[in-house]
Each structure stands twice: as C-alpha cells, then as structure tokens.
Design a protein around this motif. Sequence first.
Motif, PDB file in Angstrom:
ATOM      1  N   ASN A 147       4.974  -0.186   7.289  1.00  0.00           N
ATOM      2  CA  ASN A 147       3.531  -0.328   7.494  1.00  0.00           C
ATOM      3  C   ASN A 147       3.089   0.856   8.367  1.00  0.00           C
ATOM      4  N   TYR A 149       0.695   3.096   8.867  1.00  0.00           N
ATOM      5  CA  TYR A 149      -0.580   3.427   9.496  1.00  0.00           C
ATOM      6  C   TYR A 149      -1.044   2.376  10.509  1.00  0.00           C
ATOM      7  N   ALA A 150      -0.316   1.285  10.614  1.00  0.00           N
ATOM      8  CA  ALA A 150      -0.774   0.152  11.423  1.00  0.00           C
ATOM      9  C   ALA A 150      -1.029   0.522  12.880  1.00  0.00           C
ATOM     10  N   THR A 236       7.386  -5.396  -0.619  1.00  0.00           N
ATOM     11  CA  THR A 236       6.969  -4.653   0.563  1.00  0.00           C
ATOM     12  C   THR A 236       5.565  -5.098   0.950  1.00  0.00           C
ATOM     13  N   TRP A 239      -0.199  -2.222   3.211  1.00  0.00           N
ATOM     14  CA  TRP A 239      -0.393  -1.424   4.409  1.00  0.00           C
ATOM     15  C   TRP A 239      -1.664  -1.826   5.154  1.00  0.00           C
ATOM     16  N   ASP A 240      -1.587  -1.818   6.486  1.00  0.00           N
ATOM     17  CA  ASP A 240      -2.771  -1.915   7.347  1.00  0.00           C
ATOM     18  C   ASP A 240      -3.120  -0.493   7.761  1.00  0.00           C
ATOM     19  N   LEU A 241      -4.236   0.026   7.267  1.00  0.00           N
ATOM     20  CA  LEU A 241      -4.500   1.451   7.478  1.00  0.00           C
ATOM     21  C   LEU A 241      -5.291   1.773   8.730  1.00  0.00           C
ATOM     22  N   THR A 311      -0.442   3.226  -2.341  1.00  0.00           N
ATOM     23  CA  THR A 311       0.049   2.883  -1.006  1.00  0.00           C
ATOM     24  C   THR A 311       1.515   2.483  -1.151  1.00  0.00           C
ATOM     25  N   GLY A 312       2.089   1.870  -0.119  1.00  0.00           N
ATOM     26  CA  GLY A 312       3.507   1.565  -0.155  1.00  0.00           C
ATOM     27  C   GLY A 312       3.938   0.658  -1.283  1.00  0.00           C
TER      28      GLY A 312
END
Length: 454
Positions: A147, A149-150, A236, A239-241, A311-312
């Motif tokens: 993750n 960018y979290a 997976t 993502w939290d950007l 994203t991931g």
Amino acid sequence: MIPTFALLPLCLAGTAALAAPVLDDAVRQRAGELTRTGMHASIVIAVIDGKDSAVYGFGSVHAGTNIKPGADTVYQIGSVTKTMTALLLADAIVEGKVKLDQPVATLLPGYTVPAFDGKTINLLDLATHYSSLPRLPDNFAPKDPANPYADYTEAKQRQFLAVYHLPRAPGTQFDYSNIGYAVLGTALAAQAGSSYEALLQKRIAVPLGMRSTSNQPTHGMLARLAPGHLLSGEPTPAWDLNVVAPAGGVYSSARDMVAYLQAYMFRPLRPYALANQPQRPLAPDSETKIGLAWLLEQQQGHSYAWHSGQTGGYASYAAFTTDGKRGVMVLTNTARDVDALGLSALLPGTPLPPLKKPQAAIELPRATLAEYVADYVLVHSPSAEFTLTVTLGKQGLEAAGTGVGSAPLFASAKDQFFFRVIEAELAFTRDAGGKIAGAVLKQGGQDVVLPRKQ
C-alpha cells in the motif's frame, strides 16, 4: 468455448435487449480466455453506441465463486482518475476561477514550488505532463510496499517541492508525472476551499448521478468491490493514495463510467469540450496529442480520446470517439493492462496481440545469484535518481526500486530474469572481465540502463 457464466450482458439503455451495443467477437473471446486461464480475476467491459450502452462481465468477482461482475461491481480506476482531475480544472476555467496559464504557486501560498531560470509551472503544464516534475517524488519511501502511497502526506509533498530542482523548463517536454497531478488536485481543492473528494462529488459525481464513484469509498461501495490481484494471481489490497489521490485514487463502476463518458460524448460545450481539446504533442515528431489528461489519437479513420490506469491490484481503460458515436470502459481487478482489449472494443477489427504464455523459471546456484546482489542506479538529475536494489533472500533474488516495494526475480537464463508481479524483465550485463557491470530494466516497451553502483 466460453463458459456460460463468463458472459453477462446488461443493457443500461435502449428499449430492448436487442438494442444493446454488441461486443466485438474477438474481444469477447479474448476476455473469456483471460479470465478462464486466470490471467485476470474478472473483467467488465462497458460499450456505448450513441445513447445506448451495455455492460459485459467475465470471470468471477470472488475466486472460487460464480459471483459475476456487472454494471455495479466496483473497481479502482487508477490513472483514469487524472481525467476527472483535469475535468475539475476545465470546470474551474469555464467558471472563471482559474486560467490555464496561471502559475500553480498562486493557488498554493504555503508551498515553495520549483521553477527553472524563472520559468514557473502553470496549470496547463501540470494537466499535460509538461511540468518537468518526475513521475514520482524523490522522498517517496513507503513503509508498506503493498500500500505504497498510504503514508505519503501533503506535508511530504510540500517538502518535496521545496527542494526539488527541475531538470528543464516547464512547458518544453512531455514527462508523465503522478506527483504533478497530485499537486494539481491539491491546488484545485485549495482554490475551492474544500477537499479533493468534496470537489469531485460536487462538480462531477453528483451532477452526473455517479453514486459509486469516490476517492473515499462508502461501505456500500466496498461491499461491491472486486478484490485486487497481483499479476501472480495473489490477492492484494486496494491502494490508499492519500495526497496522490488526484492522480489515481478513485473507485468507480461500469454504470458510473458510462455516465461519465457519455458526458464527454454528448455535452460538446463548456468543460467537457475543453478537457479533450488538443493542447500539446506527446513528442515533437508524434501525431498523438494530449488534451487535459486525455490522449488524442487517430486510427482506422477515427479520432478518439483515451486514458488507461493501473494500481497494485487493478487496471482500467477508458476511451471514446470524438464524434460521440462510440465509447468503451474496461475494468479489471488484476494488475495487468487492458489497453489492447479496450482499443479493440472501441474500434472493432483492431487486431489483438497474441497472448503471452507464462514464462518458465529455471534454478540457478546461489553462488551465481550472489553475483547480482548490488545497487543499480540511474541518475535523472542532481536531485533525482532511481535505484534498483537487488538482494538475495531465502527464496532467491528480489529487486526493490526507489519508491516501490520489493518483488521476487525469476531466472529464465543466466543473466536473464523476469518478474511475476509486474510485466517486466531484468537483464544483467557484464564487463570484459566477466563481472556484473549493470542491468537493463525492460518494461512497457522501454529499456532503462542501470549502471552498477561502485
């Protein structure tokens, strides 16, 4: 033969099911094969013909079940988010709140924004990737590679801009930049006196009736979220950007994206027209132009605008012909691009590339693997460098790049390796004495030469 559960057409508009736009046979077969063989967990393709639209779903939302993806299944759309941020810019311009040539620093009084010999970064530079900012900031060091960018906050973004030295004048060269769009979104939200999410809802999602579109998904959206997957097929998290959300953090559904694309196709005036108006070339000798985020091309006699995202654990592709006749949105919950699938759905008859067979790995002695352990460095400018660090663990070689997590490497031959979590290869080079001298990272049709750090 495609399993009967793999194809789910859902007519969103039109008087009868027969009015639903038809998905090209080659695209239908390929999407079925991709999900059947496990290369993608699920795929949703929305097709727009004029004012009619239909959604086709392939695979299963959850592994081991027959839960079919459909018009309301939620996916992370990645960099297609940039078109929404650019539309917010176009909207602010039409409303007379900002100007394209306005320096971004005027909207961010608490920031120190880099310049080059007095040439400042303006809003057009950010929206067309001509800002001279890098793809990722050089202070991007995620604590959690799954993750990444979290923990990248606005404070870190501010710190990056305060010390970064531009390698060239803004407005002179296309250089795709996620941090550039993060800064653009931050500036637009600051001008509006709100958060990016609030601005997205007020100016785009609510007016278009996009109830499943948000950078901060509701519980209802999360209940319909297709879980993300790596290229290897492993689950997976989405993502939290954080502050980089304007570059790729939005979640949406096929139903919402149909409404979004139709807004461009059937509202030729005001912000929608400005957003897909050509602004600059992608390169001096390129026929591809860029508008505000949208890439503008011609093929088979058709002009179209497109953008893709990843994203991931997700990938996406959005496109529409500029005559407003046809549009396509492709969503998947596997981090493998769907650009070719999307283009062939948009322009039926566009050849699909042959499917790549999974590479077979071979075993190399640990003594041989130990030769590759080192840092491989590409220097972009005095203040920006990319380092690929290769280490040897219990399971074999791993590679970690600046700002990204570590991923296993698999040997296809001596000095030749490939990744399974991303579509990339790594080839090592040797000097005249047989010592490892560098590496070549092959990804997205580009070869990046990385000399070994001495």
